[in-house]
Design a protein around this motif. Structure first.
Motif, PDB file in Angstrom:
ATOM      1  N   LYS A 101      -7.182   2.602 -22.070  1.00  0.00           N
ATOM      2  CA  LYS A 101      -8.564   3.011 -22.308  1.00  0.00           C
ATOM      3  C   LYS A 101      -9.585   2.083 -21.669  1.00  0.00           C
ATOM      4  N   GLN A 140     -14.943   0.964 -28.732  1.00  0.00           N
ATOM      5  CA  GLN A 140     -14.843   2.401 -28.525  1.00  0.00           C
ATOM      6  C   GLN A 140     -15.215   2.726 -27.074  1.00  0.00           C
ATOM      7  N   THR A 141     -14.247   3.189 -26.345  1.00  0.00           N
ATOM      8  CA  THR A 141     -14.419   3.438 -24.919  1.00  0.00           C
ATOM      9  C   THR A 141     -15.644   4.287 -24.617  1.00  0.00           C
ATOM     10  N   ALA A 178     -11.601  12.549 -25.103  1.00  0.00           N
ATOM     11  CA  ALA A 178     -11.005  11.864 -26.251  1.00  0.00           C
ATOM     12  C   ALA A 178     -10.216  12.846 -27.103  1.00  0.00           C
ATOM     13  N   THR A 228      -1.888  10.476 -27.630  1.00  0.00           N
ATOM     14  CA  THR A 228      -1.978   9.106 -28.133  1.00  0.00           C
ATOM     15  C   THR A 228      -1.208   8.962 -29.438  1.00  0.00           C
TER      16      THR A 228
END
Length: 119
Positions: free
Chosen positions: A5, A70-71, A104, A111
């Motif tokens: 990420k 948080q990307t 996401a 993920t």
């Protein structure tokens, strides 16, 4: 030391010409030690350490720097700094955010399957 990420953040900084100190863990143990000591906001990475000198409107006089995690939040922040995320067109900004959030959502299942022991 995986792309994961953090890679979109590296790519955005390279594209926009933003300086970035790319720090990667030498081992999983190094990550766990920082997490256990509480040195990582939310106990996770990627993490962007932002010094107050790089912010225009941030006013937390007691802090020398702030950790962003948080990307998607990091990407939005950097894109705004670089002039790539619209600040004068809320609808266009929302459409860009929707695409970012869709990524996401699309990878959430992958993920969870890959890191199943964490869930």
């Amino acid at each position: 030391n995986i792309k994961g990420k953090g890679e979109p953040i590296r790519l955005l900084c390279a594209y926009a010409g933003l300086p970035l100190e790319d720090v990667r863990f030498q081992s999983y143990q190094e990550f766990l030690e920082l997490k256990e000591k509480g040195h990582l906001a939310f106990g996770q990475v990627p993490l962007l350490q932002v010094t107050n000198s790089t912010t225009k409107d941030y006013d937390e006089s007691s802090a020398a720097s702030t950790q962003l995690v948080q990307t998607a939040a990091i990407l939005r922040y950097l894109a705004t700094l670089a002039g790539l995320h619209p600040t004068d067109n809320p609808l266009l900004a929302a459409k860009i955010d929707a695409i970012l959030d869709q990524e996401a959502d699309a990878f959430a299942g992958c993920t969870a399957a890959y890191y199943y022991k964490r869930y």
